[in-house]
Design a protein around this motif. Structure first.
Motif, PDB file in Angstrom:
ATOM      1  N   VAL A  32       0.841  -1.211   0.000  1.00 63.28           N
ATOM      2  CA  VAL A  32       0.000   0.000   0.000  1.00 63.28           C
ATOM      3  C   VAL A  32       0.869   1.251   0.000  1.00 63.28           C
ATOM      4  CG1 VAL A  32      -1.654   1.313   1.394  1.00 63.28           C
ATOM      5  CG2 VAL A  32      -1.985  -1.129   1.043  1.00 63.28           C
ATOM      6  N   VAL A  33       1.939   1.241   0.780  1.00 62.10           N
ATOM      7  CA  VAL A  33       2.836   2.404   0.842  1.00 62.10           C
ATOM      8  C   VAL A  33       3.468   2.648  -0.526  1.00 62.10           C
ATOM      9  CG1 VAL A  33       5.028   3.221   1.797  1.00 62.10           C
ATOM     10  CG2 VAL A  33       3.276   2.316   3.304  1.00 62.10           C
ATOM     11  N   PHE A  34       4.003   1.589  -1.145  1.00 66.96           N
ATOM     12  CA  PHE A  34       4.639   1.766  -2.456  1.00 66.96           C
ATOM     13  C   PHE A  34       3.641   2.159  -3.529  1.00 66.96           C
ATOM     14  CE2 PHE A  34       8.186  -1.051  -0.833  1.00 66.96           C
ATOM     15  CZ  PHE A  34       9.088  -0.009  -0.741  1.00 66.96           C
ATOM     16  N   LEU A  35       2.452   1.590  -3.499  1.00 64.51           N
ATOM     17  CA  LEU A  35       1.441   1.955  -4.494  1.00 64.51           C
ATOM     18  C   LEU A  35       1.037   3.421  -4.354  1.00 64.51           C
ATOM     19  CD1 LEU A  35      -0.443   1.038  -6.760  1.00 64.51           C
ATOM     20  CD2 LEU A  35      -2.111   0.460  -5.002  1.00 64.51           C
ATOM     21  N   ALA A  36       0.835   3.875  -3.137  1.00 63.15           N
ATOM     22  CA  ALA A  36       0.481   5.279  -2.930  1.00 63.15           C
ATOM     23  C   ALA A  36       1.629   6.192  -3.345  1.00 63.15           C
ATOM     24  CB  ALA A  36       0.117   5.512  -1.460  1.00 63.15           C
ATOM     25  N   ALA A  37       2.876   5.787  -3.070  1.00 63.86           N
ATOM     26  CA  ALA A  37       4.027   6.599  -3.455  1.00 63.86           C
ATOM     27  C   ALA A  37       4.163   6.661  -4.977  1.00 63.86           C
ATOM     28  CB  ALA A  37       5.300   6.039  -2.830  1.00 63.86           C
ATOM     29  N   VAL A  38       3.881   5.564  -5.661  1.00 62.90           N
ATOM     30  CA  VAL A  38       3.925   5.575  -7.130  1.00 62.90           C
ATOM     31  C   VAL A  38       2.862   6.511  -7.683  1.00 62.90           C
ATOM     32  CG1 VAL A  38       3.430   4.153  -9.164  1.00 62.90           C
ATOM     33  CG2 VAL A  38       5.015   3.331  -7.430  1.00 62.90           C
ATOM     34  N   ILE A  39       1.673   6.472  -7.126  1.00 66.69           N
ATOM     35  CA  ILE A  39       0.601   7.359  -7.603  1.00 66.69           C
ATOM     36  C   ILE A  39       0.983   8.815  -7.363  1.00 66.69           C
ATOM     37  CG2 ILE A  39      -1.796   8.058  -7.160  1.00 66.69           C
ATOM     38  CD1 ILE A  39      -2.380   5.074  -6.656  1.00 66.69           C
ATOM     39  N   ILE A  40       1.531   9.127  -6.209  1.00 67.62           N
ATOM     40  CA  ILE A  40       1.972  10.497  -5.924  1.00 67.62           C
ATOM     41  C   ILE A  40       3.064  10.916  -6.901  1.00 67.62           C
ATOM     42  CG2 ILE A  40       3.201  11.918  -4.221  1.00 67.62           C
ATOM     43  CD1 ILE A  40       1.629  10.383  -2.060  1.00 67.62           C
ATOM     44  N   GLY A  41       4.028  10.024  -7.159  1.00 72.54           N
ATOM     45  CA  GLY A  41       5.100  10.334  -8.100  1.00 72.54           C
ATOM     46  C   GLY A  41       4.583  10.570  -9.509  1.00 72.54           C
TER      47      GLY A  41
ATOM     48  N   GLY B 108       8.971  13.486 -10.348  1.00 74.45           N
ATOM     49  CA  GLY B 108       8.254  12.260 -10.001  1.00 74.45           C
ATOM     50  C   GLY B 108       9.072  11.346  -9.108  1.00 74.45           C
ATOM     51  N   LEU B 109      10.345  11.155  -9.444  1.00 71.53           N
ATOM     52  CA  LEU B 109      11.201  10.305  -8.617  1.00 71.53           C
ATOM     53  C   LEU B 109      11.455  10.916  -7.249  1.00 71.53           C
ATOM     54  CD1 LEU B 109      13.810   9.026 -11.225  1.00 71.53           C
ATOM     55  CD2 LEU B 109      11.981   7.726 -10.121  1.00 71.53           C
ATOM     56  N   GLY B 110      11.634  12.228  -7.218  1.00 76.19           N
ATOM     57  CA  GLY B 110      11.845  12.899  -5.939  1.00 76.19           C
ATOM     58  C   GLY B 110      10.632  12.808  -5.035  1.00 76.19           C
ATOM     59  N   SER B 111       9.463  13.017  -5.607  1.00 76.02           N
ATOM     60  CA  SER B 111       8.256  12.942  -4.776  1.00 76.02           C
ATOM     61  C   SER B 111       7.974  11.500  -4.343  1.00 76.02           C
ATOM     62  CB  SER B 111       7.055  13.535  -5.509  1.00 76.02           C
ATOM     63  OG  SER B 111       6.801  12.815  -6.687  1.00 76.02           O
ATOM     64  N   PHE B 112       8.318  10.527  -5.197  1.00 82.25           N
ATOM     65  CA  PHE B 112       8.185   9.126  -4.793  1.00 82.25           C
ATOM     66  C   PHE B 112       9.104   8.837  -3.604  1.00 82.25           C
ATOM     67  CE2 PHE B 112      10.023   4.864  -4.974  1.00 82.25           C
ATOM     68  CZ  PHE B 112       8.901   4.084  -4.819  1.00 82.25           C
ATOM     69  N   GLY B 113      10.355   9.232  -3.740  1.00 82.60           N
ATOM     70  CA  GLY B 113      11.329   8.956  -2.682  1.00 82.60           C
ATOM     71  C   GLY B 113      11.012   9.637  -1.375  1.00 82.60           C
ATOM     72  N   LEU B 114      10.501  10.850  -1.453  1.00 85.32           N
ATOM     73  CA  LEU B 114      10.180  11.572  -0.217  1.00 85.32           C
ATOM     74  C   LEU B 114       8.860  11.116   0.407  1.00 85.32           C
ATOM     75  CD1 LEU B 114      11.264  15.188  -1.188  1.00 85.32           C
ATOM     76  CD2 LEU B 114      12.393  13.631   0.395  1.00 85.32           C
ATOM     77  N   SER B 115       7.958  10.589  -0.407  1.00 83.80           N
ATOM     78  CA  SER B 115       6.668  10.200   0.144  1.00 83.80           C
ATOM     79  C   SER B 115       6.694   8.822   0.791  1.00 83.80           C
ATOM     80  CB  SER B 115       5.580  10.244  -0.938  1.00 83.80           C
ATOM     81  OG  SER B 115       5.856   9.292  -1.944  1.00 83.80           O
ATOM     82  N   VAL B 116       7.671   7.965   0.446  1.00 84.99           N
ATOM     83  CA  VAL B 116       7.704   6.622   1.039  1.00 84.99           C
ATOM     84  C   VAL B 116       7.858   6.667   2.558  1.00 84.99           C
ATOM     85  CG1 VAL B 116       9.041   4.478   1.166  1.00 84.99           C
ATOM     86  CG2 VAL B 116       8.412   5.409  -1.050  1.00 84.99           C
ATOM     87  N   PRO B 117       8.846   7.379   3.127  1.00 84.25           N
ATOM     88  CA  PRO B 117       8.921   7.377   4.603  1.00 84.25           C
ATOM     89  C   PRO B 117       7.758   8.075   5.273  1.00 84.25           C
ATOM     90  CG  PRO B 117      10.711   8.681   3.636  1.00 84.25           C
ATOM     91  CD  PRO B 117       9.966   8.069   2.519  1.00 84.25           C
ATOM     92  N   VAL B 118       7.222   9.102   4.632  1.00 86.25           N
ATOM     93  CA  VAL B 118       6.080   9.805   5.215  1.00 86.25           C
ATOM     94  C   VAL B 118       4.865   8.888   5.245  1.00 86.25           C
ATOM     95  CG1 VAL B 118       4.506  11.753   4.922  1.00 86.25           C
ATOM     96  CG2 VAL B 118       6.960  12.055   4.546  1.00 86.25           C
ATOM     97  N   LEU B 119       4.604   8.212   4.130  1.00 85.53           N
ATOM     98  CA  LEU B 119       3.464   7.301   4.071  1.00 85.53           C
ATOM     99  C   LEU B 119       3.660   6.111   5.014  1.00 85.53           C
ATOM    100  CD1 LEU B 119       2.795   7.303   0.226  1.00 85.53           C
ATOM    101  CD2 LEU B 119       1.314   8.244   2.005  1.00 85.53           C
ATOM    102  N   HIS B 120       4.887   5.663   5.167  1.00 87.70           N
ATOM    103  CA  HIS B 120       5.155   4.555   6.079  1.00 87.70           C
ATOM    104  C   HIS B 120       4.753   4.909   7.507  1.00 87.70           C
ATOM    105  CE1 HIS B 120       7.111   1.107   7.861  1.00 87.70           C
ATOM    106  NE2 HIS B 120       7.819   1.910   8.634  1.00 87.70           N
ATOM    107  N   LYS B 121       5.043   6.131   7.907  1.00 84.09           N
ATOM    108  CA  LYS B 121       4.661   6.554   9.260  1.00 84.09           C
ATOM    109  C   LYS B 121       3.166   6.852   9.372  1.00 84.09           C
ATOM    110  CE  LYS B 121       9.080   8.107  10.750  1.00 84.09           C
ATOM    111  NZ  LYS B 121       9.639   8.518  11.990  1.00 84.09           N
ATOM    112  N   LEU B 122       2.589   7.429   8.302  1.00 85.50           N
ATOM    113  CA  LEU B 122       1.165   7.767   8.360  1.00 85.50           C
ATOM    114  C   LEU B 122       0.279   6.536   8.316  1.00 85.50           C
ATOM    115  CD1 LEU B 122       0.879  10.900   6.047  1.00 85.50           C
ATOM    116  CD2 LEU B 122       0.619  10.802   8.518  1.00 85.50           C
ATOM    117  N   ILE B 123       0.603   5.592   7.440  1.00 81.35           N
ATOM    118  CA  ILE B 123      -0.261   4.418   7.274  1.00 81.35           C
ATOM    119  C   ILE B 123       0.034   3.384   8.343  1.00 81.35           C
ATOM    120  CG2 ILE B 123      -0.841   2.532   5.690  1.00 81.35           C
ATOM    121  CD1 ILE B 123      -0.347   4.462   3.384  1.00 81.35           C
ATOM    122  N   GLY B 124       1.258   3.327   8.824  1.00 78.42           N
ATOM    123  CA  GLY B 124       1.682   2.295   9.773  1.00 78.42           C
ATOM    124  C   GLY B 124       0.911   2.319  11.031  1.00 78.42           C
TER     125      GLY B 124
END
Length: 83
Positions: free
Chosen positions: A37-46, A67-83
């Motif tokens: 879910v985290v990676f899928l959401a990060a891909v959509i954001i990217g 796109g790559l920058g927003s993917f990379g930055l959104s993964v740790p944020v989404l990990h903490k938000l969704i976790g």
């Protein structure tokens, strides 16, 4: 008149194949549901950020970088938000 040696026997049928997971040991999945879910959401954001940058600048390298920058930055944020 000939007699059947086994009058009540039925023709043998082969056994149906067992389900895929019946005899095999359970394997752990490659990704957990949380990671997927985290990676899928990060891909959509990217993709969205890359698309918006392309529409703004009409530059493919800028769109890919955004796109790559927003993917990379959104993964740790989404990990903490969704976790």
């Amino acid at each position: 008149m000939s007699r059947d040696p086994h009058p009540n026997s039925l023709p043998t049928r082969p056994e149906p194949p067992a389900p895929a997971g019946a005899g095999t040991p359970s394997e752990t999945p490659l990704l957990s549901v949380h990671a997927a879910v985290v990676f899928l959401a990060a891909v959509i954001i990217g993709l969205i950020m890359g698309g918006l940058m392309f529409l703004h600048d009409k530059s493919v390298p800028t769109a890919v970088a955004a796109g790559l920058g927003s993917f990379g930055l959104s993964v740790p944020v989404l990990h903490k938000l969704i976790g």
